[in-house]
Structure formats: C-alpha cells, structure tokens
Design an enzyme around this catalytic site. Structure first.
Site, mmCIF file in Angstrom:
data_model
loop_
_atom_site.group_PDB
_atom_site.id
_atom_site.type_symbol
_atom_site.label_atom_id
_atom_site.label_comp_id
_atom_site.label_asym_id
_atom_site.label_seq_id
_atom_site.Cartn_x
_atom_site.Cartn_y
_atom_site.Cartn_z
ATOM 1 C CD GLU A 73 7.840 4.187 76.460
ATOM 2 O OE1 GLU A 73 9.065 4.380 76.362
ATOM 3 O OE2 GLU A 73 7.061 4.311 75.501
ATOM 4 C CG HIS A 87 10.415 10.142 66.977
ATOM 5 N ND1 HIS A 87 9.955 9.224 66.077
ATOM 6 C CD2 HIS A 87 10.208 9.603 68.197
ATOM 7 C CE1 HIS A 87 9.497 8.167 66.716
ATOM 8 N NE2 HIS A 87 9.643 8.372 68.010
ATOM 9 N NE ARG A 129 22.790 21.517 77.956
ATOM 10 C CZ ARG A 129 23.734 21.979 77.113
ATOM 11 N NH1 ARG A 129 24.670 21.170 76.636
ATOM 12 N NH2 ARG A 129 23.735 23.247 76.733
ATOM 13 C CB THR A 188 11.746 12.396 61.928
ATOM 14 O OG1 THR A 188 11.908 11.878 63.261
ATOM 15 C CG2 THR A 188 12.387 11.448 60.924
ATOM 16 C CB SER A 236 12.034 10.243 77.095
ATOM 17 O OG SER A 236 13.420 10.242 77.354
ATOM 18 C CB VAL A 241 19.175 11.637 77.212
ATOM 19 C CG1 VAL A 241 19.990 12.423 76.191
ATOM 20 C CG2 VAL A 241 19.775 11.797 78.601
ATOM 21 C CG LEU A 242 13.573 13.147 74.497
ATOM 22 C CD1 LEU A 242 12.409 14.113 74.593
ATOM 23 C CD2 LEU A 242 13.187 11.904 73.707
ATOM 24 C CB ILE A 243 19.798 12.841 70.935
ATOM 25 C CG1 ILE A 243 20.453 12.600 72.311
ATOM 26 C CG2 ILE A 243 20.798 13.499 69.977
ATOM 27 C CD1 ILE A 243 21.654 11.669 72.288
ATOM 28 C CG PHE A 294 11.523 18.617 83.383
ATOM 29 C CD1 PHE A 294 10.548 17.875 82.729
ATOM 30 C CD2 PHE A 294 12.386 19.387 82.616
ATOM 31 C CE1 PHE A 294 10.441 17.898 81.342
ATOM 32 C CE2 PHE A 294 12.285 19.417 81.227
ATOM 33 C CZ PHE A 294 11.309 18.668 80.592
HETATM 34 C C1 DLZ Z 1 11.823 6.300 69.412
HETATM 35 C C2 DLZ Z 1 12.773 7.136 70.206
HETATM 36 C C3 DLZ Z 1 13.683 8.002 69.562
HETATM 37 C C4 DLZ Z 1 13.748 8.144 68.082
HETATM 38 N N1 DLZ Z 1 14.560 8.727 70.260
HETATM 39 C C5 DLZ Z 1 14.558 8.641 71.616
HETATM 40 C C6 DLZ Z 1 15.479 9.414 72.382
HETATM 41 O O1 DLZ Z 1 16.338 10.138 71.879
HETATM 42 N N2 DLZ Z 1 15.402 9.308 73.737
HETATM 43 C C7 DLZ Z 1 14.474 8.514 74.376
HETATM 44 O O2 DLZ Z 1 14.432 8.505 75.606
HETATM 45 N N3 DLZ Z 1 13.616 7.769 73.650
HETATM 46 C C8 DLZ Z 1 13.640 7.794 72.311
HETATM 47 N N4 DLZ Z 1 12.767 7.038 71.576
HETATM 48 C C9 DLZ Z 1 11.902 6.055 72.284
HETATM 49 C C10 DLZ Z 1 10.575 6.643 72.769
HETATM 50 O O3 DLZ Z 1 10.781 7.485 73.908
HETATM 51 C C11 DLZ Z 1 9.611 5.492 73.190
HETATM 52 O O4 DLZ Z 1 10.265 4.641 74.081
HETATM 53 C C12 DLZ Z 1 9.123 4.687 72.001
HETATM 54 O O5 DLZ Z 1 8.551 5.514 71.020
HETATM 55 C C13 DLZ Z 1 8.061 3.658 72.472
HETATM 56 O O6 DLZ Z 1 6.924 4.310 73.034
#
Ligand code: DLZ
Length: 196
Positions: free
Chosen positions: A63, A127, A166, A125, A61, A119-121, A152
């Site tokens: 990127e 992050h 979702r 940490t 995400s 999708v960010l889970i 978005f």
């Molecule tokens: C590194 C990372 C982590 C821990 N979790 C996710 C996530 O849940 N979803 C997602 O889309 N990307 C994750 N990334 C990768 C980062 O978005 C990114 O691709 C790397 O840090 C490289 O820039």
C-alpha cells in the site's frame, strides 16, 4: 579508512524549513518501529521541526506507493485551500472537497520529501518477489510523476535477523538504516528546493 559500503562522509544540510512525511507499513512492527524512530531522529538532527514531521501508516508495504501519492496530493490541496487545514490523521482518507472545507489546523505547505518505510521478509512463496518489485517501481513512479523526493525505505530481507540487523537491533553492530533515510530526506528536500 572509511567504509567502502554506505553513503560516504556525512553531509550537513539545513532542513529547518522543510516539511517531511514518513509513511510506514505495519507489518513486522518491531523492525518498522525502530526504522521509523531512526528516520525521525535524523530529521530532527537535520533541523526539521517536530511540527513539520507527519507520520502515517498503511497496512502493508504493497500500500506504500498509493499512500505516498495520496499523502502528497492531500498536502498540496491543503496548502492551496484558502481556508484552514486538516489534521494529519485525516489526510489519507479525505477527498479533495473534504480537504478544502475542513478547518482543524493551520494551513501548511506541501511536503518537501516523503519517506516510505516497509519491511518485506521472504517467505515460502513468490509473494515477496511480487510485492518488492511492485513497491519499488511504484515508489519510483510516484517520485518521478510528482517531482518530490520519495525516500526508499523498503527493506527486502531474506530472514527476520537480516531485518533486525538493519534496524540496529542485531548483534553485528550494523547501524539503523532508518537514520540514513532521514538524512536522505533532508538532503533531497533541500536540494530539490535549490534545483527548482
Ligand atoms: C501479505 C503480506 C506478506 C505475506 N508479507 C508482508 C511483509 O513481509 N511485509 C509487508 O509490509 N507486507 C506484507 N504483506 C502485506 C501486503 O504488503 C499487503 O498489505 C496485502 O497484500 C494487502 O494488499
């Protein structure tokens, strides 16, 4: 009674003249694939032709903002080049000169809307917080700087289950949010054209 949450009654817009890109992260693929399918389904239902839907990927995400920015810029160059266009898969990596020289497919107009899906889970940490914040601000910045709708499609969930729900893959009957994003792209693509 209609639900309190959500976008309200469905609106109908004719997306038949629109060109739309979906760019998605590859992290959390099970959820992502379903969201992308939902977005595409709504684009097609809104009249956008299959030929006018481009799907691109980035690793994660984080990127997405750069991906949206470059994809849109490349589509503008492609549209303005006097020669023929470039294949969708080459759009992200091509330089401006590559794009104007290339000759693989017919020229097309710039994208009318771009849907960014990730999708960010949340993990153990910080992050999650940093990426969610950066991506949200980055996507808004690209949208306002370029003047094209950036939808978005970033889920920021605390558990995998929340993500599956979702994407319409859970047990609660929650709908696939990707469908909302496809509809939003059609509506904003049409309205932006009218507002120009
Ligand atoms: C590194 C990372 C982590 C821990 N979790 C996710 C996530 O849940 N979803 C997602 O889309 N990307 C994750 N990334 C990768 C980062 O978005 C990114 O691709 C790397 O840090 C490289 O820039």
């Amino acid at each position: 009674m209609s639900p309190i949450k959500g976008p309200g009654a469905a609106q109908s817009h004719d997306g038949s003249g629109l060109r739309v890109a979906i760019i998605h992260a590859r992290w959390n693929a099970t959820i992502i694939d379903q969201l992308v399918a939902g977005a595409k389904k709504s684009l097609l239902a809104g009249g956008v032709s299959e030929d006018n839907i481009t799907v691109q990927t980035v690793p994660g995400s984080y990127e997405l903002p750069l991906g949206v920015q470059r994809l849109y810029a490349a589509s503008q160059v492609q549209a303005s080049s006097s020669g023929e266009g470039i294949s969708a898969t080459d759009l992200l990596s091509a330089s401006t000169s590559d794009l104007s020289k290339s000759a693989t497919v017919s020229p097309k107009k710039p994208f009318d809307a771009i849907i960014a899906i990730g999708v960010l889970i949340k993990g153990a940490t910080m992050h999650f917080e940093y990426i969610a914040d950066a991506v949200s601000h980055g996507l808004m910045r690209v949208q306002l700087d370029s003047g094209i709708p950036v939808i978005f499609g970033l889920l920021t969930v605390l558990t995998e289950e929340q993500g599956l729900e979702r994407a319409g893959l859970g047990n609660s009957g929650m709908h696939n949010h990707g469908e909302d994003w496809g509809s939003a792209a059609v509506e904003l693509g049409v309205k932006r054209r009218d507002w120009s």
